[in-house]
Design a protein around this motif. Structure first.
Motif, mmCIF file in Angstrom:
data_model
loop_
_atom_site.group_PDB
_atom_site.id
_atom_site.type_symbol
_atom_site.label_atom_id
_atom_site.label_comp_id
_atom_site.label_asym_id
_atom_site.label_seq_id
_atom_site.Cartn_x
_atom_site.Cartn_y
_atom_site.Cartn_z
ATOM 1 N N ALA A 45 -5.797 9.533 2.938
ATOM 2 C CA ALA A 45 -4.830 9.096 3.945
ATOM 3 C C ALA A 45 -3.390 9.275 3.476
ATOM 4 N N LEU A 46 -3.171 9.185 2.181
ATOM 5 C CA LEU A 46 -1.805 9.356 1.674
ATOM 6 C C LEU A 46 -1.271 10.748 1.975
ATOM 7 N N GLU A 47 -2.116 11.761 1.893
ATOM 8 C CA GLU A 47 -1.685 13.116 2.240
ATOM 9 C C GLU A 47 -1.351 13.216 3.725
ATOM 10 N N ASP A 48 -2.209 12.651 4.580
ATOM 11 C CA ASP A 48 -1.961 12.683 6.022
ATOM 12 C C ASP A 48 -0.712 11.897 6.405
ATOM 13 N N ALA A 49 -0.378 10.890 5.634
ATOM 14 C CA ALA A 49 0.747 10.013 5.976
ATOM 15 C C ALA A 49 2.104 10.626 5.648
ATOM 16 N N SER A 50 2.117 11.783 5.022
ATOM 17 C CA SER A 50 3.392 12.366 4.610
ATOM 18 C C SER A 50 4.324 12.647 5.783
ATOM 19 N N ASP A 51 3.780 12.958 6.951
ATOM 20 C CA ASP A 51 4.615 13.217 8.123
ATOM 21 C C ASP A 51 4.294 12.255 9.271
ATOM 22 N N ALA A 52 3.714 11.102 8.936
ATOM 23 C CA ALA A 52 3.338 10.125 9.956
ATOM 24 C C ALA A 52 4.518 9.209 10.294
ATOM 25 N N ASP A 53 4.479 8.678 11.507
ATOM 26 C CA ASP A 53 5.489 7.712 11.924
ATOM 27 C C ASP A 53 5.182 6.324 11.383
ATOM 28 N N ASP A 79 -3.926 -1.018 -6.633
ATOM 29 C CA ASP A 79 -4.054 0.419 -6.920
ATOM 30 C C ASP A 79 -3.511 1.251 -5.759
ATOM 31 N N PHE A 80 -3.864 0.865 -4.531
ATOM 32 C CA PHE A 80 -3.342 1.554 -3.355
ATOM 33 C C PHE A 80 -1.821 1.482 -3.311
ATOM 34 N N ALA A 81 -1.276 0.282 -3.480
ATOM 35 C CA ALA A 81 0.176 0.092 -3.386
ATOM 36 C C ALA A 81 0.911 0.953 -4.409
ATOM 37 N N GLU A 82 0.433 0.955 -5.630
ATOM 38 C CA GLU A 82 1.087 1.753 -6.674
ATOM 39 C C GLU A 82 0.984 3.247 -6.370
ATOM 40 N N ALA A 83 -0.161 3.675 -5.845
ATOM 41 C CA ALA A 83 -0.335 5.084 -5.493
ATOM 42 C C ALA A 83 0.593 5.476 -4.341
ATOM 43 N N LYS A 84 0.712 4.620 -3.337
ATOM 44 C CA LYS A 84 1.581 4.942 -2.206
ATOM 45 C C LYS A 84 3.040 4.980 -2.643
ATOM 46 N N MET A 85 3.461 4.011 -3.420
ATOM 47 C CA MET A 85 4.858 3.973 -3.850
ATOM 48 C C MET A 85 5.236 5.177 -4.703
ATOM 49 N N SER A 86 4.278 5.733 -5.417
ATOM 50 C CA SER A 86 4.590 6.867 -6.281
ATOM 51 C C SER A 86 4.206 8.215 -5.667
ATOM 52 N N HIS A 87 3.648 8.203 -4.460
ATOM 53 C CA HIS A 87 3.228 9.440 -3.809
ATOM 54 C C HIS A 87 4.453 10.219 -3.346
ATOM 55 N N GLU A 88 4.535 11.453 -3.753
ATOM 56 C CA GLU A 88 5.713 12.277 -3.464
ATOM 57 C C GLU A 88 5.977 12.427 -1.970
ATOM 58 N N LYS A 89 4.923 12.546 -1.170
ATOM 59 C CA LYS A 89 5.096 12.849 0.251
ATOM 60 C C LYS A 89 5.068 11.635 1.164
ATOM 61 N N SER A 90 4.271 10.633 0.862
ATOM 62 C CA SER A 90 4.116 9.524 1.802
ATOM 63 C C SER A 90 4.787 8.225 1.361
ATOM 64 N N CYS A 91 5.511 8.257 0.260
ATOM 65 C CA CYS A 91 6.128 7.020 -0.221
ATOM 66 C C CYS A 91 7.101 6.425 0.794
ATOM 67 N N GLY A 92 7.705 7.243 1.629
ATOM 68 C CA GLY A 92 8.672 6.746 2.603
ATOM 69 C C GLY A 92 8.108 6.413 3.970
ATOM 70 N N THR A 93 6.825 6.633 4.177
ATOM 71 C CA THR A 93 6.212 6.334 5.476
ATOM 72 C C THR A 93 6.082 4.827 5.649
ATOM 73 N N PRO A 94 6.595 4.271 6.746
ATOM 74 C CA PRO A 94 6.469 2.830 6.969
ATOM 75 C C PRO A 94 5.002 2.394 6.987
ATOM 76 N N LEU A 95 4.744 1.256 6.337
ATOM 77 C CA LEU A 95 3.374 0.761 6.169
ATOM 78 C C LEU A 95 3.178 -0.576 6.866
ATOM 79 N N VAL A 96 2.108 -0.654 7.664
ATOM 80 C CA VAL A 96 1.682 -1.894 8.296
ATOM 81 C C VAL A 96 0.327 -2.243 7.704
ATOM 82 N N VAL A 97 0.217 -3.431 7.140
ATOM 83 C CA VAL A 97 -1.038 -3.877 6.533
ATOM 84 C C VAL A 97 -1.674 -4.937 7.413
ATOM 85 N N PHE A 98 -3.000 -4.803 7.600
ATOM 86 C CA PHE A 98 -3.768 -5.814 8.326
ATOM 87 C C PHE A 98 -4.256 -6.836 7.313
ATOM 88 N N ALA A 99 -3.827 -8.066 7.480
ATOM 89 C CA ALA A 99 -4.239 -9.142 6.585
ATOM 90 C C ALA A 99 -5.736 -9.397 6.743
#
Length: 121
Positions: free
Chosen positions: A35-43, A64-84
């Protein structure tokens, strides 16, 4: 608009499909890695916290997910909504990262929620 959803719950997937239908691009994954790859150009990226866990009740998978997303070159800036997780779901701890989440929402997650969320971006 493009949305990426990570969940293993059929009800959440159906709600997203009902809300976005053919109007928007929706990519659904049951694991956050691809999903991190797909999220690189997601709204927006939607992630079910429970789907990130590698061991039930242990927050380590989410970390692990959070650290991977924050350091992902392409999707780090994609806004994230988490379901509690549900109110009665027991986690060993909960973590927060400054400026990491766009929003955290409580269940139930419905098609109405997804329609409203599309207006956030």
């Amino acid at each position: 608009m493009k949305f990426v959803l990570v969940t293993k719950e059929k009800e959440i997937i159906l709600a997203a499909e009902k809300a976005y239908g053919t109007h928007y691009q929706l990519k659904v994954h049951d694991h956050w890695g691809p999903a991190l790859e797909d999220a690189s150009d997601a709204d927006l990226m939607f992630v079910d916290l429970i789907a990130t866990l590698t061991e039930p009740g242990k927050i380590k998978g989410y970390e692990d997910f959070a650290e991977a997303k924050m350091s992902h070159e392409k999707s780090c800036g994609t806004p994230l909504v988490v379901f509690a997780p549900p109110a009665d779901y027991e986690l060993d701890s909960m973590v927060g990262y400054p400026n990491f989440l766009f929003a955290m929402v409580r269940r139930p997650i419905t098609d109405r929620f997804f329609r409203q969320a599309s207006g956030w971006v």
